[in-house]
Scaffold this active site. Structure first.
Site, PDB file in Angstrom:
ATOM      1  N   ASP A  66       0.815  -1.178   0.093  1.00 50.84           N
ATOM      2  CA  ASP A  66      -0.021  -0.050   0.013  1.00 50.84           C
ATOM      3  C   ASP A  66       0.958   1.038  -0.173  1.00 50.84           C
ATOM      4  OD1 ASP A  66      -2.645  -1.059   1.962  1.00 50.84           O
ATOM      5  OD2 ASP A  66      -2.271  -1.650  -0.154  1.00 50.84           O
ATOM      6  N   ARG A  91     -19.355   7.856  10.016  1.00 50.63           N
ATOM      7  CA  ARG A  91     -19.727   8.509  11.131  1.00 50.63           C
ATOM      8  C   ARG A  91     -19.279   8.009  12.665  1.00 50.63           C
ATOM      9  NH1 ARG A  91     -23.831   8.769  14.953  1.00 50.63           N
ATOM     10  NH2 ARG A  91     -24.483  11.060  15.600  1.00 50.63           N
ATOM     11  N   GLU A 122     -35.221  19.075   2.997  1.00 52.08           N
ATOM     12  CA  GLU A 122     -34.698  18.234   2.486  1.00 52.08           C
ATOM     13  C   GLU A 122     -35.198  16.609   2.827  1.00 52.08           C
ATOM     14  OE1 GLU A 122     -30.520  18.345   3.981  1.00 52.08           O
ATOM     15  OE2 GLU A 122     -30.101  20.008   2.596  1.00 52.08           O
ATOM     16  N   LYS A 176     -34.972  13.097   4.343  1.00 53.58           N
ATOM     17  CA  LYS A 176     -34.178  12.548   5.158  1.00 53.58           C
ATOM     18  C   LYS A 176     -33.807  10.910   4.523  1.00 53.58           C
ATOM     19  CE  LYS A 176     -33.664  11.319  10.356  1.00 53.58           C
ATOM     20  NZ  LYS A 176     -32.286  10.452   9.831  1.00 53.58           N
TER      21      LYS A 176
HETATM   22  S1  IVH Z   1     -28.280  16.998   8.794  1.00 50.70           S
HETATM   23  C1  IVH Z   1     -25.665  17.886  12.660  1.00 50.70           C
HETATM   24  N1  IVH Z   1     -29.586  16.145   6.733  1.00 50.70           N
HETATM   25  O1  IVH Z   1     -29.781  11.404   9.532  1.00 50.70           O
HETATM   26  C2  IVH Z   1     -26.365  16.646  11.936  1.00 50.70           C
HETATM   27  N2  IVH Z   1     -28.939  14.375   8.256  1.00 50.70           N
HETATM   28  O2  IVH Z   1     -30.398  11.692  12.759  1.00 50.70           O
HETATM   29  C3  IVH Z   1     -26.501  16.936  10.515  1.00 50.70           C
HETATM   30  N3  IVH Z   1     -29.803  12.466   7.691  1.00 50.70           N
HETATM   31  O3  IVH Z   1     -26.484  10.987  11.037  1.00 50.70           O
HETATM   32  C4  IVH Z   1     -27.147  16.027   9.774  1.00 50.70           C
HETATM   33  N4  IVH Z   1     -30.758  12.817   5.630  1.00 50.70           N
HETATM   34  O4  IVH Z   1     -27.106  10.305   8.744  1.00 50.70           O
HETATM   35  C5  IVH Z   1     -28.937  15.813   7.773  1.00 50.70           C
HETATM   36  N5  IVH Z   1     -30.905  15.884   4.926  1.00 50.70           N
HETATM   37  C6  IVH Z   1     -30.209  15.313   5.777  1.00 50.70           C
HETATM   38  C7  IVH Z   1     -30.179  14.066   6.213  1.00 50.70           C
HETATM   39  C8  IVH Z   1     -29.656  13.658   7.424  1.00 50.70           C
HETATM   40  C9  IVH Z   1     -30.383  11.935   6.447  1.00 50.70           C
HETATM   41  C10 IVH Z   1     -29.156  11.489   8.576  1.00 50.70           C
HETATM   42  C11 IVH Z   1     -27.694  11.443   8.864  1.00 50.70           C
HETATM   43  C12 IVH Z   1     -27.505  11.939  10.210  1.00 50.70           C
HETATM   44  C13 IVH Z   1     -28.870  11.422  10.806  1.00 50.70           C
HETATM   45  C14 IVH Z   1     -29.384  12.240  12.008  1.00 50.70           C
END
Ligand code: IVH
Length: 673
Positions: free
Chosen positions: A32, A129, A105, A107
């Site tokens: 690597d 994460r 947005e 989710k």
């Molecule tokens: S914002 C500070 N936007 O949901 C956290 N998260 O419960 C900022 N997720 O760990 C996250 N869609 O994996 C954000 N449009 C979106 C999202 C999103 C899915 C997930 C993400 C996060 C979790 C939070």
């Protein structure tokens, strides 16, 4: 020294060969580190000599071999989560509290990652994460997989240093993923999130072009002066990085003012829910965010999640189908599992063929029958469940379901909780273990049903001796219900108890083996007759049958059970008896030390009625036997002694009638003292 074009070409072809071999999975032509060095040389050459531009793009963009070696990555700032809001009233409260613009947005239902681009625009690091502060370095996997929407090279002019977002598997790609998975001989992915996680973890090139990325956060060297999140996202779009908001093509994804445009936001919340099945990617809710930096600043950050954003989760998806069968099985933990098999139906991003029947009472209350038309729901990672039965559509000849009267061996169910359990050790590892650690056997305090079930479910324990291989971390990290862990304190306590159990009396160890037809009384008799595991295993069926209370039939069962439980090894794993020995468990002693005839209860048959202070039924029986007597439960002409306070109990009256000697518990303790 300047490197000539030929030298660079040579280097490139060596790297290409190494990459090809790596992809093949056949051999490692370069380490690597050497590979990384080579790539670095190419990059430097490109940066200093415009003539080389484009010449090695194949290597620089698709390359995987020799990239990051994995490991942990500390996130520069916490990768937080989102606060969930329940109900549209809470959505309203949040939105109307924002004077400025609000971003809307989807989710996405995938996995959060963080990706860094270097100053030359190359994808330099991808990390999961993890626990929010540290994640895993998955750079190599991410490159191998050619994640859509996450280019391996972007125009450095945009000054994009980092993006955060979700890796997910779009509906169409999920089907493709399943095909590839089948081709590789793996079990089907449970759902699209599971697929995204599995594929990302492995980074197998067979799954290239299947996953997608969409960003919902970024670090730019020159953030937009407006301070609007939406503008940052636009920069990403220009750089061909997909954004979560951008996935809502043709849908509303910002409103100018939360306070003034509530109706539009609520309409969008509803519209996305309605469109959910047809958008082509998995979501489990909608995210609303303050768009302006000033509003974000004012709202601030909470401990776990920012106060400038909320997630509103949609209800689980529902579908209508038909019950084709209701089946039951005893799982490894001894629990009676009820499966409501249904005609295959697509719901919540996956094809469902069965729903859980939770427990007997639940199925009976809802009167779910074979042939019924049912509505099933499926939320994330949750086993599908029946929400309603359309009794109107029930066939005329349908019959109510009846739970199995006995366990598969004809034994009675333990119905002490809603979840019926088999107590037959031969049917489940869980039943054996629960019995083994119970008060009458090894008496391992702190190891209740929940802990035993978790040990079995995680596969940490598959048979009794495994208990002594458990480490502090195994136990401390043991996942319990509601996302709890057992914790270090409990783990330490259990380990100490297990240590104590190593020297448990031989009779208790026999009890713990969970031999069929062999409870604690029979175990004590076996222990008295066969003082060690060697003696016990050397005993013939006839030897066993000679023990008081064991007939021919029982003797054969015990003989077979002993072999099944103790001599169960294979080439890969030792016999349980050897594993127990290796674990330091005392398996009986060669001969009792004291001269039996001198013991205070020598030759006596003793019955205890009521309780003896400081003893349980089991420990008092052990005491009697240790003092040379035989513990019995019923008073007869052969009884030598009844231990009881004066009473009107049948035992007491019978003993008086038969002229059996009666002592109080206190006198008894003096006797054996
Ligand atoms: S914002 C500070 N936007 O949901 C956290 N998260 O419960 C900022 N997720 O760990 C996250 N869609 O994996 C954000 N449009 C979106 C999202 C999103 C899915 C997930 C993400 C996060 C979790 C939070």
């Amino acid at each position: 020294m300047t490197t000539t074009m030929t030298q660079l070409d040579q280097l490139a072809s060596t790297l290409r060969a190494a990459a090809a071999a790596y992809y093949d999975g056949t051999e490692e032509l370069m380490t690597d580190a050497a590979y990384d060095d080579g790539l670095e040389q190419l990059r430097t050459a490109i940066a200093t000599d415009p003539a080389v531009t484009g010449r090695y793009d194949d290597l620089l963009t698709q390359v995987a071999a020799g990239q990051s070696t994995g490991g942990e990555v500390t996130h520069p700032t916490r990768m937080g989560s989102l606060d969930k809001v329940v109900g549209l009233d809470a959505v309203t409260a949040f939105v109307t509290g924002i004077p400025g613009p609000v971003a809307i947005e989807p989710k996405l239902d995938g996995l959060a990652i963080r990706a860094q681009y270097d100053t030359d625009g190359y994808l330099a690091l991808v990390a999961t994460r993890g626990d929010g502060s540290t994640g895993d370095d998955i750079t190599r996997a991410a490159r191998n997989l050619r994640i859509q929407g996450l280019p391996s090279r972007i125009d450095p002019a945009y000054g994009i240093r980092e993006v955060r977002g979700e890796v997910y598997c779009a509906d169409a790609d999920f089907l493709h993923a399943q095909t590839v998975r089948q081709g590789l001989g793996g079990a089907a992915f449970v759902n699209s999130r599971n697929a995204a996680a599995g594929i990302l973890r492995k980074g197998d090139t067979a799954y290239a072009d299947i996953l997608s990325f969409a960003a919902y956060g970024a670090e730019l060297t020159n953030p937009p002066t407006s301070g609007l999140y939406d503008e940052t996202l636009q920069v990403l779009s220009h750089a061909d990085i997909a954004t979560a908001a951008g996935l809502l093509l043709g849908m509303l994804h910002t409103v100018p003012s939360g306070r003034e445009n509530l109706a539009d936001v609520l309409a969008q919340v509803e519209a996305l829910d309605a469109a959910r099945d047809n958008i082509g990617f998995p979501i489990d809710g909608i995210v609303l965010k303050a768009d302006a930096a000033a509003d974000r600043m004012r709202l601030g950050e909470g401990d776990r999640a920012p106060r400038w954003a909320v997630a509103y989760k949609y209800e689980a998806e529902a579908a209508v189908t038909k019950v084709v069968a209701i089946t039951t099985a005893v799982g490894r933990t001894g629990r009676l599992a009820i499966r409501i098999e249904v005609e295959p139906v697509f719901v919540g991003g996956t094809t469902v063929t069965f729903a859980t029947g939770h427990n007997v009472a639940w199925v009976l209350e809802r009167d779910v029958r074979v042939g019924d038309t049912v509505t099933i729901k499926r939320a994330n990672d949750v086993i599908p469940y029946v929400v309603s039965v359309d009794t109107g559509a029930r066939p005329a000849d349908s019959a109510p379901w009846t739970p199995p009267a006995t366990d598969p061996n004809g034994g009675e169910w333990d119905k002490s909780t809603l979840l019926w359990r088999s107590v037959d050790p031969s049917l489940s590892v869980g039943a054996t273990l629960r019995y083994a650690v119970s008060r009458d056997a090894l008496d391992v305090e702190g190891m209740g049903t929940e802990v035993v079930d978790a040990l079995v479910e995680t596969g940490l324990v598959t048979r009794l001796p495994d208990l002594w291989n458990l480490t502090l971390t195994d136990l401390a990290d043991l996942p319990l219900a509601k996302a709890r862990r057992l914790g270090e304190k409990n783990a330490t306590k259990i380990l100490a108890e297990l240590d104590k159990a190593r020297t448990a009396p031989w009779a208790r160890v026999i009890t713990a083996l969970g031999l069929r037809m062999t409870g604690r009384t029979m175990s004590r008799r076996l222990a008295a007759a066969f003082g060690s595991v060697e003696d016990l295993l050397a005993a013939s069926v006839a030897d066993l049958a000679a023990v008081d209370g064991i007939g021919e039939v029982k003797a054969q069962v015990i003989y077979d059970e002993l072999r099944a439980r103790l001599l169960d090894g294979t080439e890969q794993r030792p016999h349980a008896v050897d594993a127990l020995r290796a674990a330091g468990v005392t398996l009986g002693a060669a001969a009792p030390s004291a001269d039996a005839a001198d013991l205070p209860l020598a030759g006596m048959s003793v019955v205890v009625s009521g309780s003896v202070p400081g003893y349980t039924r089991t420990t008092v029986a052990e005491l009697i036997e240790a003092k040379g007597g035989r513990a019995s439960s019923s008073v007869s002409a052969t009884t030598s002694l009844l231990v009881s306070e004066p009473s009107t109990s049948s035992k007491y009256t019978r003993a008086t009638k038969l002229g059996v000697r009666i002592v109080t518990p206190a006198e008894f303790l003096d006797m054996v003292g």
